[in-house]
Design a protein around this motif. Structure first.
Motif, PDB file in Angstrom:
ATOM      1  N   PRO A  72     -12.875  26.907   1.348  1.00  0.00           N
ATOM      2  CA  PRO A  72     -12.887  28.007   0.366  1.00  0.00           C
ATOM      3  C   PRO A  72     -11.492  28.546   0.065  1.00  0.00           C
ATOM      4  CG  PRO A  72     -14.641  28.291   1.972  1.00  0.00           C
ATOM      5  CD  PRO A  72     -13.798  27.169   2.485  1.00  0.00           C
ATOM      6  N   GLY A  73     -10.665  28.637   1.098  1.00  0.00           N
ATOM      7  CA  GLY A  73      -9.344  29.211   0.884  1.00  0.00           C
ATOM      8  C   GLY A  73      -8.330  28.221   0.335  1.00  0.00           C
ATOM      9  N   GLY A  74      -8.605  26.931   0.471  1.00  0.00           N
ATOM     10  CA  GLY A  74      -7.630  25.929   0.048  1.00  0.00           C
ATOM     11  C   GLY A  74      -7.991  25.192  -1.218  1.00  0.00           C
ATOM     12  N   PHE A  75      -9.132  25.542  -1.816  1.00  0.00           N
ATOM     13  CA  PHE A  75      -9.545  24.836  -3.027  1.00  0.00           C
ATOM     14  C   PHE A  75      -8.633  25.169  -4.200  1.00  0.00           C
ATOM     15  CE2 PHE A  75     -11.882  24.903  -7.063  1.00  0.00           C
ATOM     16  CZ  PHE A  75     -12.196  23.553  -7.157  1.00  0.00           C
ATOM     17  N   HIS A  76      -8.288  24.146  -4.984  1.00  0.00           N
ATOM     18  CA  HIS A  76      -7.479  24.329  -6.189  1.00  0.00           C
ATOM     19  C   HIS A  76      -8.251  23.791  -7.392  1.00  0.00           C
ATOM     20  CE1 HIS A  76      -4.359  24.592  -3.094  1.00  0.00           C
ATOM     21  NE2 HIS A  76      -3.578  25.161  -3.990  1.00  0.00           N
ATOM     22  N   GLY A  77      -8.405  24.618  -8.387  1.00  0.00           N
ATOM     23  CA  GLY A  77      -9.017  24.179  -9.636  1.00  0.00           C
ATOM     24  C   GLY A  77      -7.931  23.727 -10.593  1.00  0.00           C
ATOM     25  N   TYR A  78      -8.007  24.189 -11.831  1.00  0.00           N
ATOM     26  CA  TYR A  78      -6.954  23.853 -12.775  1.00  0.00           C
ATOM     27  C   TYR A  78      -5.614  24.343 -12.231  1.00  0.00           C
ATOM     28  CZ  TYR A  78     -10.480  22.896 -16.396  1.00  0.00           C
ATOM     29  OH  TYR A  78     -11.516  22.391 -17.122  1.00  0.00           O
ATOM     30  N   GLY A  79      -4.656  23.441 -12.190  1.00  0.00           N
ATOM     31  CA  GLY A  79      -3.310  23.833 -11.781  1.00  0.00           C
ATOM     32  C   GLY A  79      -2.441  24.041 -12.992  1.00  0.00           C
ATOM     33  N   PRO A  80      -1.182  24.385 -12.797  1.00  0.00           N
ATOM     34  CA  PRO A  80      -0.270  24.530 -13.932  1.00  0.00           C
ATOM     35  C   PRO A  80      -0.065  23.175 -14.607  1.00  0.00           C
ATOM     36  CG  PRO A  80       0.935  24.620 -11.856  1.00  0.00           C
ATOM     37  CD  PRO A  80      -0.520  24.641 -11.502  1.00  0.00           C
ATOM     38  N   GLU A  81      -0.234  23.137 -15.922  1.00  0.00           N
ATOM     39  CA  GLU A  81      -0.123  21.852 -16.629  1.00  0.00           C
ATOM     40  C   GLU A  81       1.248  21.212 -16.424  1.00  0.00           C
ATOM     41  OE1 GLU A  81      -2.940  24.405 -19.229  1.00  0.00           O
ATOM     42  OE2 GLU A  81      -1.050  24.703 -18.138  1.00  0.00           O
ATOM     43  N   PRO A  84       0.830  -1.216   0.000  1.00  0.00           N
ATOM     44  CA  PRO A  84       0.000   0.000   0.000  1.00  0.00           C
ATOM     45  C   PRO A  84       0.859   1.259   0.000  1.00  0.00           C
ATOM     46  CG  PRO A  84       0.071  -0.951   2.204  1.00  0.00           C
ATOM     47  CD  PRO A  84       0.767  -1.939   1.289  1.00  0.00           C
ATOM     48  N   LEU A  85       0.227   2.372  -0.314  1.00  0.00           N
ATOM     49  CA  LEU A  85       0.931   3.653  -0.258  1.00  0.00           C
ATOM     50  C   LEU A  85       1.504   3.876   1.144  1.00  0.00           C
ATOM     51  CD1 LEU A  85      -1.577   5.977  -2.163  1.00  0.00           C
ATOM     52  CD2 LEU A  85       0.655   5.210  -2.996  1.00  0.00           C
ATOM     53  N   ALA A  86       2.689   4.454   1.197  1.00  0.00           N
ATOM     54  CA  ALA A  86       3.348   4.717   2.472  1.00  0.00           C
ATOM     55  C   ALA A  86       2.531   5.732   3.283  1.00  0.00           C
ATOM     56  CB  ALA A  86       4.755   5.249   2.228  1.00  0.00           C
ATOM     57  N   PRO A  87       2.571   5.622   4.615  1.00  0.00           N
ATOM     58  CA  PRO A  87       1.784   6.523   5.478  1.00  0.00           C
ATOM     59  C   PRO A  87       2.013   8.003   5.202  1.00  0.00           C
ATOM     60  CG  PRO A  87       2.648   4.698   6.772  1.00  0.00           C
ATOM     61  CD  PRO A  87       3.263   4.589   5.398  1.00  0.00           C
ATOM     62  N   SER A  88       3.238   8.405   4.954  1.00  0.00           N
ATOM     63  CA  SER A  88       3.514   9.825   4.702  1.00  0.00           C
ATOM     64  C   SER A  88       2.771  10.324   3.473  1.00  0.00           C
ATOM     65  CB  SER A  88       5.022  10.045   4.501  1.00  0.00           C
ATOM     66  OG  SER A  88       5.730   9.800   5.682  1.00  0.00           O
ATOM     67  N   ILE A  89       2.708   9.480   2.458  1.00  0.00           N
ATOM     68  CA  ILE A  89       2.011   9.842   1.226  1.00  0.00           C
ATOM     69  C   ILE A  89       0.511   9.936   1.474  1.00  0.00           C
ATOM     70  CG2 ILE A  89       1.469   9.082  -1.122  1.00  0.00           C
ATOM     71  CD1 ILE A  89       4.240   7.666  -1.110  1.00  0.00           C
ATOM     72  N   VAL A  90      -0.025   8.946   2.168  1.00  0.00           N
ATOM     73  CA  VAL A  90      -1.461   8.930   2.463  1.00  0.00           C
ATOM     74  C   VAL A  90      -1.846  10.165   3.282  1.00  0.00           C
ATOM     75  CG1 VAL A  90      -3.301   7.707   3.671  1.00  0.00           C
ATOM     76  CG2 VAL A  90      -1.619   6.423   2.327  1.00  0.00           C
ATOM     77  N   ASN A  91      -1.069  10.449   4.313  1.00  0.00           N
ATOM     78  CA  ASN A  91      -1.378  11.600   5.177  1.00  0.00           C
ATOM     79  C   ASN A  91      -1.349  12.901   4.385  1.00  0.00           C
ATOM     80  OD1 ASN A  91      -1.616   9.928   7.410  1.00  0.00           O
ATOM     81  ND2 ASN A  91       0.499  10.224   8.072  1.00  0.00           N
ATOM     82  N   ALA A  92      -0.383  13.030   3.491  1.00  0.00           N
ATOM     83  CA  ALA A  92      -0.287  14.247   2.682  1.00  0.00           C
ATOM     84  C   ALA A  92      -1.478  14.382   1.747  1.00  0.00           C
ATOM     85  CB  ALA A  92       1.017  14.241   1.884  1.00  0.00           C
ATOM     86  N   MET A  93      -1.916  13.267   1.189  1.00  0.00           N
ATOM     87  CA  MET A  93      -3.059  13.312   0.278  1.00  0.00           C
ATOM     88  C   MET A  93      -4.360  13.586   1.030  1.00  0.00           C
ATOM     89  SD  MET A  93      -2.026  10.248  -2.372  1.00  0.00           S
ATOM     90  CE  MET A  93      -3.267  10.666  -3.608  1.00  0.00           C
ATOM     91  N   VAL A  94      -4.491  13.021   2.223  1.00  0.00           N
ATOM     92  CA  VAL A  94      -5.678  13.289   3.045  1.00  0.00           C
ATOM     93  C   VAL A  94      -5.730  14.771   3.417  1.00  0.00           C
ATOM     94  CG1 VAL A  94      -6.749  12.893   5.299  1.00  0.00           C
ATOM     95  CG2 VAL A  94      -5.911  10.951   3.943  1.00  0.00           C
ATOM     96  N   ASP A  95      -4.596  15.311   3.847  1.00  0.00           N
ATOM     97  CA  ASP A  95      -4.537  16.729   4.203  1.00  0.00           C
ATOM     98  C   ASP A  95      -4.866  17.606   2.998  1.00  0.00           C
ATOM     99  OD1 ASP A  95      -3.837  16.054   6.776  1.00  0.00           O
ATOM    100  OD2 ASP A  95      -1.690  16.433   6.504  1.00  0.00           O
ATOM    101  N   ALA A  96      -4.361  17.212   1.824  1.00  0.00           N
ATOM    102  CA  ALA A  96      -4.616  17.985   0.615  1.00  0.00           C
ATOM    103  C   ALA A  96      -6.091  17.921   0.233  1.00  0.00           C
ATOM    104  CB  ALA A  96      -3.751  17.482  -0.527  1.00  0.00           C
ATOM    105  N   ALA A  97      -6.701  16.745   0.407  1.00  0.00           N
ATOM    106  CA  ALA A  97      -8.127  16.604   0.102  1.00  0.00           C
ATOM    107  C   ALA A  97      -8.966  17.469   1.035  1.00  0.00           C
ATOM    108  CB  ALA A  97      -8.545  15.139   0.216  1.00  0.00           C
ATOM    109  N   LYS A  98      -8.586  17.492   2.305  1.00  0.00           N
ATOM    110  CA  LYS A  98      -9.298  18.352   3.269  1.00  0.00           C
ATOM    111  C   LYS A  98      -9.121  19.822   2.900  1.00  0.00           C
ATOM    112  CE  LYS A  98      -9.109  15.193   7.228  1.00  0.00           C
ATOM    113  NZ  LYS A  98      -8.539  14.961   8.588  1.00  0.00           N
ATOM    114  N   GLU A  99      -7.911  20.167   2.493  1.00  0.00           N
ATOM    115  CA  GLU A  99      -7.635  21.545   2.074  1.00  0.00           C
ATOM    116  C   GLU A  99      -8.522  21.926   0.882  1.00  0.00           C
ATOM    117  OE1 GLU A  99      -3.872  24.127   0.272  1.00  0.00           O
ATOM    118  OE2 GLU A  99      -3.546  22.090   1.028  1.00  0.00           O
ATOM    119  N   MET A 100      -8.700  20.993  -0.031  1.00  0.00           N
ATOM    120  CA  MET A 100      -9.534  21.242  -1.207  1.00  0.00           C
ATOM    121  C   MET A 100     -10.993  21.464  -0.830  1.00  0.00           C
ATOM    122  SD  MET A 100      -7.933  21.071  -4.261  1.00  0.00           S
ATOM    123  CE  MET A 100      -8.922  20.239  -5.506  1.00  0.00           C
ATOM    124  N   GLY A 101     -11.365  21.025   0.366  1.00  0.00           N
ATOM    125  CA  GLY A 101     -12.744  21.186   0.822  1.00  0.00           C
ATOM    126  C   GLY A 101     -12.995  22.482   1.564  1.00  0.00           C
TER     127      GLY A 101
END
Length: 408
Positions: free
Chosen positions: A66-75, A47-64
């Motif tokens: 208003p101030g942390g939402f990211h739409g189209y990013g730099p290609e 499975p994905l390493a814990p550090s990776i999972v935690n970072a993705m969970v935090d990023a998903a929460k950030e996306m939820g």
């Protein structure tokens, strides 16, 4: 009626891995009580390493928020990831790469297939034989080759055989090649290129006006510190080489999808009028036109790979897979199989026993041991009589597979 792209009709029966899937499904449907162990397609199992999972969970929460939402990013990719890539994979090795020379993508397979679009259709390619099928098939689709002959070779492709006779170290192309595909650590043979040999390839490319497409997707599995992990460790390589990297096997991103390609600005080609153009600018145009970028959440997960804890965790995973490779290599070697690779790469390349053809050995392993591997002939004519096993299995499956194969 609209006409099709008839270059697709030149392709051989089917892409290697779907054909493996078809045969395995047919066997499984007819033998539902048999447990199949898959050591074929190089998909990871940890499975994905814990550090990776935690970072993705935090990023998903950030996306939820208003101030942390990211739409189209730099290609091309977010700076936070690109700068980590440069620092860890290049600066630490004495290689200077700038931010606009790195392009984050959804996989090296895609990059290796798409890169041919920025080269002229009359460019002649050279490939190692055996070879990762994507290099050949995408050029066939584009119309850069002729028909396939009775021996399995496409017209207008320069093949560089890598066989037991030359220790799986291909010789330089005997005729003019504009584009040379190299993959080290090699898929499928598991062999590596020394610094001296890579320097010879770079010198050859500079002398002959060729470009090297260097696939180093498995560089993290190199155990020997004297083996280069990047072709840019070789002086002059930035003028003749494009490098592909991937997090798929390095950090288990096969289902998450994140990779990158490096195209130095020094790398240039010519127009029909002799004008020099940077391939970096061409790829940037292609990438930003046809790709919307890797998700913010995924790139935050990839960034965590480069943290101290992330490096520790993926290092342990790589060690686990390389221990699998050792077990397979030594277990089958002790049983009389002739084994190659598996030392600096997660693939074991073995000679099929009793003179069996590659697909014959595939069917024998599936029918008699319920083991799935990859027929060497699927990687090219020079792969006939060889077979690839992957070290990306669960430990209990690897041990069981060794035991089953030993009994055949």
């Amino acid at each position: 009626m609209t006409r099709i792209n008839e270059n697709y009709l030149k392709l051989k029966a089917g892409y290697l891995f779907p054909e493996i899937g078809r045969r395995v499904k047919a066997y499984s449907d007819a033998n539902a009580d048999k447990r199949i162990i898959r050591l074929g397609i190089g998909d990871v199992t940890l499975p994905l390493a814990p550090s990776i999972v935690n970072a993705m969970v935090d990023a998903a929460k950030e996306m939820g928020t208003p101030g942390g939402f990211h739409g189209y990013g730099p290609e091309q990719g977010y700076s936070f990831l690109i700068n980590k890539i440069i620092e860890h994979d290049y600066t630490k090795r004495g290689v200077k790469i700038s931010e606009d020379e790195v392009f984050v993508s959804d996989g090296s397979k895609c990059d290796a297939g798409n890169i041919q679009e920025i080269f002229s259709l009359d460019s002649k390619i050279a490939v190692v034989d055996p070879v990762y099928p994507v290099y050949v098939d995408t050029n066939v689709m584009a119309g850069r080759t002729g028909e396939v002959n009775a021996n399995g070779y496409y017209e207008n492709i320069v093949y560089m055989p890598a066989t037991e006779a030359n220790n799986f170290e291909p010789e330089f192309p005997k005729e003019k090649a504009d584009i040379i595909y190299l993959c080290y650590p090699n898929n499928p043979t598991g062999m590596v290129a020394t610094k001296e040999r890579l320097a010879e390839w770079v010198a050859f490319a500079r002398k002959n006006g060729s470009i090297i497409l260097f696939d180093s997707a498995y560089e993290s599995f190199i155990q020997d510190p004297s083996i280069p992990k990047s072709i840019y460790e070789i002086d002059g390589a930035k003028e003749v080489a494009i490098e592909f990297r991937s997090f798929s096997k390095t950090a288990g991103f096969t289902g998450t999808r994140c990779a990158y390609i490096v195209i130095p600005k020094e790398l240039k080609g010519k127009t029909s009028k002799g004008e020099e153009i940077s391939f970096n600018s061409l790829w940037s145009r292609r990438h930003t036109t046809k790709f919307n970028g890797v998700s913010y959440v995924t790139q935050k997960g990839a960034e965590a790979i480069f943290s101290v804890q992330g490096q520790k965790e993926i290092g342990e995973q790589i060690s686990f897979y390389m221990e699998n490779a050792r077990l397979i290599r030594e277990g089958l070697g002790a049983s009389g199989y002739k084994i190659f690779g598996g030392v600096n790469a997660p693939y074991i390349w073995l000679k099929t026993p009793r003179g069996l053809k590659s697909w014959e050995f595939f069917d024998e392993l599936l029918s008699n041991a319920q083991i799935v591997g990859t027929p060497g002939s699927g990687f090219g004519p020079a792969g006939e009589g060889y077979f690839r096993l992957s070290a990306f299995g669960k430990r209990e499956d690897v041990l069981s597979a060794i035991e089953r194969i030993q009994k055949i």
